[in-house]
Design a protein around this motif. Structure first.
Motif, PDB file in Angstrom:
ATOM      1  N   UNK A  85       0.877  -1.323   0.063  1.00  0.00           N
ATOM      2  CA  UNK A  85       0.161   0.035  -0.149  1.00  0.00           C
ATOM      3  C   UNK A  85       0.830   1.334   0.168  1.00  0.00           C
ATOM      4  N   UNK A  86       2.027   1.202   0.670  1.00  0.00           N
ATOM      5  CA  UNK A  86       2.670   2.577   0.671  1.00  0.00           C
ATOM      6  C   UNK A  86       3.439   2.798  -0.598  1.00  0.00           C
ATOM      7  N   UNK A  87       3.642   1.900  -1.319  1.00  0.00           N
ATOM      8  CA  UNK A  87       4.157   2.333  -2.862  1.00  0.00           C
ATOM      9  C   UNK A  87       3.203   3.366  -3.519  1.00  0.00           C
ATOM     10  N   UNK A  88       1.857   3.142  -3.271  1.00  0.00           N
ATOM     11  CA  UNK A  88       0.902   4.060  -3.741  1.00  0.00           C
ATOM     12  C   UNK A  88       0.237   5.060  -2.629  1.00  0.00           C
ATOM     13  N   UNK A  89       1.114   5.339  -1.620  1.00  0.00           N
ATOM     14  CA  UNK A  89       0.635   6.307  -0.755  1.00  0.00           C
ATOM     15  C   UNK A  89       1.564   7.708  -0.635  1.00  0.00           C
ATOM     16  N   UNK A  90       1.185   8.676  -1.022  1.00  0.00           N
ATOM     17  CA  UNK A  90       1.977   9.834  -1.073  1.00  0.00           C
ATOM     18  C   UNK A  90       2.208  10.346   0.721  1.00  0.00           C
ATOM     19  N   UNK A  91       1.229  10.519   1.418  1.00  0.00           N
ATOM     20  CA  UNK A  91       1.494  10.848   2.720  1.00  0.00           C
ATOM     21  C   UNK A  91       1.002   9.528   3.851  1.00  0.00           C
ATOM     22  N   UNK A  92       1.915   9.354   4.665  1.00  0.00           N
ATOM     23  CA  UNK A  92       1.572   8.360   5.746  1.00  0.00           C
ATOM     24  C   UNK A  92       1.800   9.376   6.881  1.00  0.00           C
ATOM     25  N   UNK A  93       0.252   9.215   7.882  1.00  0.00           N
ATOM     26  CA  UNK A  93       0.130   9.990   8.920  1.00  0.00           C
ATOM     27  C   UNK A  93      -0.018   9.331  10.264  1.00  0.00           C
ATOM     28  N   UNK A  94       0.868   8.800  10.791  1.00  0.00           N
ATOM     29  CA  UNK A  94       0.868   8.005  12.188  1.00  0.00           C
ATOM     30  C   UNK A  94       1.086   8.983  13.231  1.00  0.00           C
ATOM     31  N   UNK A  95       0.843   8.413  14.476  1.00  0.00           N
ATOM     32  CA  UNK A  95       1.412   9.224  15.827  1.00  0.00           C
ATOM     33  C   UNK A  95       2.554   8.741  15.956  1.00  0.00           C
ATOM     34  N   UNK A  96       3.228   9.291  16.925  1.00  0.00           N
ATOM     35  CA  UNK A  96       4.633   8.613  17.125  1.00  0.00           C
ATOM     36  C   UNK A  96       4.818   7.296  17.614  1.00  0.00           C
ATOM     37  N   UNK A  97       3.940   6.558  18.519  1.00  0.00           N
ATOM     38  CA  UNK A  97       3.862   5.214  18.711  1.00  0.00           C
ATOM     39  C   UNK A  97       3.798   4.791  17.618  1.00  0.00           C
TER      40      UNK A  97
END
Length: 333
Positions: free
Chosen positions: A186-198
């Motif tokens: 999925x990350x190959x087609x993801x422009x922005x990944x938006x996790x929290x720090x943990x």
């Protein structure tokens, strides 16, 4: 041709029952305890993001699934009442609407979710007309919807083929597996990944093991969110990390950008990260540079804590811009 929507949000929508403050360990044995408050509110990470984006003035559509029950009717009415297009919100004929109970204790919270129809949510619930008609496509609660998760890479690829940008907030993984085989494609087609720090640290440990070597950020070698963001960024997306009172940061694989937190006296932090997501997406769509986008998003997250629940205090664009101006521009390292 102009597109009918600025943003398509895909994912979870459910009522939140927020109760608290509760004792650290509630007593069983049929013991009844009193708490200060209990509220029925709009919930679901993706749904809160959709509401926040609409509040910021974006034209927002939502794709997902609810049950044919009172909870589903509540969700549909709440989303539509906040200006979100729900024409693609499917009704499951058999499974119930998900339901989340949030137990608050100071600044912390425990979250109990009955998944209902989340497991049935899949690619059939994401119409191609919306993928073709939105400038940006965002998905939330990745690990709660395994059928959708398995097809999200292809969905994002189709959205990109139509010229849209994509973003993902995985949220927590209840199984704590952080499945690299599921998420990696999925990350190959993801422009922005938006996790929290943990979440960033957990994702990096699974997707980029050994990435902390030579990166002594944090209290132990390489344990800081900046190190995790750098490792995840090397997999493709720009990684934007929500870091609570420390503010937020972003890494593009080469440069680390930080912004401080916007001062707040929070009433309720439920949904603050989802409001941050809405702010960041809105900032990108409005053409802000990365430091300004981080500050704007941090303001959206902070201002959303002014009232109980994830949507009641979400800011307007003018409110967020004014709050963002109180922080210094993002710094680079």
């Amino acid at each position: 041709m102009p597109r009918p929507f600025d943003l398509l949000v895909i994912g979870d929508a459910n009522p939140d029952v927020v109760v608290g403050p509760v004792p650290r360990t509630p007593e069983f044995g049929q013991r009844e305890q009193l708490v200060d408050s209990g509220r029925l509110l709009m919930g679901g990470s993706a749904a809160i993001t959709a509401c926040g984006a609409a509040r910021l003035g974006l034209r927002v559509a939502f794709a997902g699934r609810v049950g044919d029950d009172a909870a589903g009717a509540f969700v549909r009415t709440a989303l539509a009442g906040r200006g979100v297009d729900v024409s693609a919100l499917a009704t499951d004929p058999e499974l119930p609407t998900p339901l989340t109970t949030v137990l608050t204790h100071g600044a912390d919270r425990a979250i109990l979710t009955a998944p209902g129809c989340l497991a049935a949510t899949g690619p059939q619930d994401v119409p191609d007309r919306l993928l073709a008609g939105a400038r940006h496509v965002h998905a939330g609660s990745f690990f709660l919807m395994p059928r959708l998760a398995r097809s999200l890479g292809e969905i994002f690829a189709r959205a990109r083929g139509h010229g849209a940008a994509t973003s993902l907030d995985t949220n927590d993984d209840p199984a704590q597996r952080w499945d690299a085989e599921l998420l990696g494609p999925v990350l190959k087609s993801t422009d922005f990944l938006l996790p929290n720090a943990a979440e960033a640290r957990a994702l990096a440990a699974t997707l980029a093991p050994g990435s902390a070597e030579g990166a002594p950020e944090g209290t132990a070698e390489g344990d800081g969110p900046g190190t995790a963001a750098a490792a995840l960024a090397r997999l493709g997306p720009l990684v934007v990390v929500k870091d609570g009172a420390a503010g937020a940061l972003a890494h593009d694989g080469e440069v680390l950008t930080r912004t401080p937190a916007v001062p707040a006296d929070p009433v309720d932090t439920v949904g603050a990260g989802d409001s941050f997501d809405a702010g960041f997406i809105a900032a990108v769509l409005h053409g802000m540079d990365l430091p300004a986008a981080l500050s704007f998003a941090a303001a959206c997250g902070a201002l959303s804590t002014r009232a109980h629940g994830g949507t009641a205090a979400q800011p307007t664009r003018d409110e967020a811009r004014a709050a963002a101006l109180t922080t210094r521009p993002g710094s680079h390292a």
